[in-house]
Design an enzyme around this catalytic site. Structure first.
Site, PDB file in Angstrom:
ATOM      1  N   CYS A  74      45.185   7.827 -15.826  1.00 44.46           N
ATOM      2  CA  CYS A  74      45.175   6.367 -15.636  1.00 44.46           C
ATOM      3  C   CYS A  74      44.126   5.721 -16.534  1.00 44.46           C
ATOM      4  O   CYS A  74      43.154   6.366 -16.934  1.00 44.46           O
ATOM      5  CB  CYS A  74      44.850   6.005 -14.175  1.00 44.46           C
ATOM      6  SG  CYS A  74      45.986   6.665 -12.952  1.00 44.46           S
ATOM      7  N   ASP A  75      44.323   4.446 -16.790  1.00 40.87           N
ATOM      8  CA  ASP A  75      43.307   3.662 -17.477  1.00 40.87           C
ATOM      9  C   ASP A  75      43.334   2.247 -16.905  1.00 40.87           C
ATOM     10  O   ASP A  75      44.411   1.652 -16.770  1.00 40.87           O
ATOM     11  CB  ASP A  75      43.544   3.602 -18.985  1.00 40.87           C
ATOM     12  CG  ASP A  75      42.379   2.933 -19.690  1.00 40.87           C
ATOM     13  OD1 ASP A  75      41.357   3.616 -19.911  1.00 40.87           O
ATOM     14  OD2 ASP A  75      42.476   1.732 -19.982  1.00 40.87           O
TER      15      ASP A  75
END
Length: 212
Positions: A74-75
């Protein structure tokens, strides 16, 4: 199935653990610099994918890929006043940012990359979750005190909802987990679309906990 979390985020790890999963965290080494004319949605999705691909490379090089592996990366970024913000990095940046954010709204974007490796094949998908936040109208002293905790320096946007920053978020529109950095409902849906049920990832099958 083996679950790998391509992240060093304590909040993401604890969120998954609280939902019954036991991921193995591996820190990716990825350049998080935004590209020219790249939207926040494009940025978070690209970085999530690159983080995942980097950890896949590490697993392959060290021969750690199991026969059935799910990898999640994820970011997270904050969109505020048309600009994209990651981690403030310094106390001065935290104070400056909160002086602008207080009493206003921001949008949290999190790119999610999921790869399912099974039977010698790989299926993958990248999607985004979006959550709108309203910030409390903090006093200057509250901002200074929050900055002094050191917490907001190292988190996307410069705030949390699951720790010291919780009292300063007055309204959430969308998935609250997304503010922590991982949307559990979105991850569940991506997994389903890739042929994996949520409980396939549980280390202990549902209904067996507590049996003596």
């Amino acid at each position: 199935m083996q679950l790998i979390l391509a992240s060093s985020s304590r909040a993401r790890l604890e969120t998954l653990r609280a939902a019954g999963l036991q991921p193995v965290p591996i820190r990716p080494e990825t350049d998080e610099t935004a590209r020219i004319d790249e939207s926040v949605s494009e940025l978070t999705c690209r970085l999530a994918r690159e983080k995942g691909e980097d950890v896949l490379r590490i697993l392959r090089e060290q021969d750690l890929l199991g026969a059935a592996t799910v990898l999640l990366a994820c970011d997270t970024m904050l969109e505020f006043e048309g600009h994209t913000y990651g981690k403030p990095g310094t106390r001065a940046s935290v104070v400056s940012r909160w002086m602008r954010m207080r009493g206003r709204q921001g949008v949290v974007h999190t790119g999610h990359y999921v790869a399912v490796l099974r039977d010698g094949t790989m299926r993958q998908a990248t999607r985004e979750a979006v959550t709108v936040l309203s910030f409390a109208d903090l006093t200057e002293q509250e901002i200074a005190d929050y900055a002094a905790t050191g917490e907001p320096e190292g988190v996307a946007g410069g705030f949390t909802i699951d720790s010291f920053g919780g009292p300063f978020i007055t309204r959430i529109e969308g998935d609250p987990h997304n503010v922590v950095g991982i949307s559990l409902p979105l991850v569940r849906q991506i997994l389903l679309d890739l042929g994996v049920a949520w409980f396939d990832l549980w280390p202990i099958p549902p209904g067996t906990r507590g049996r003596g």
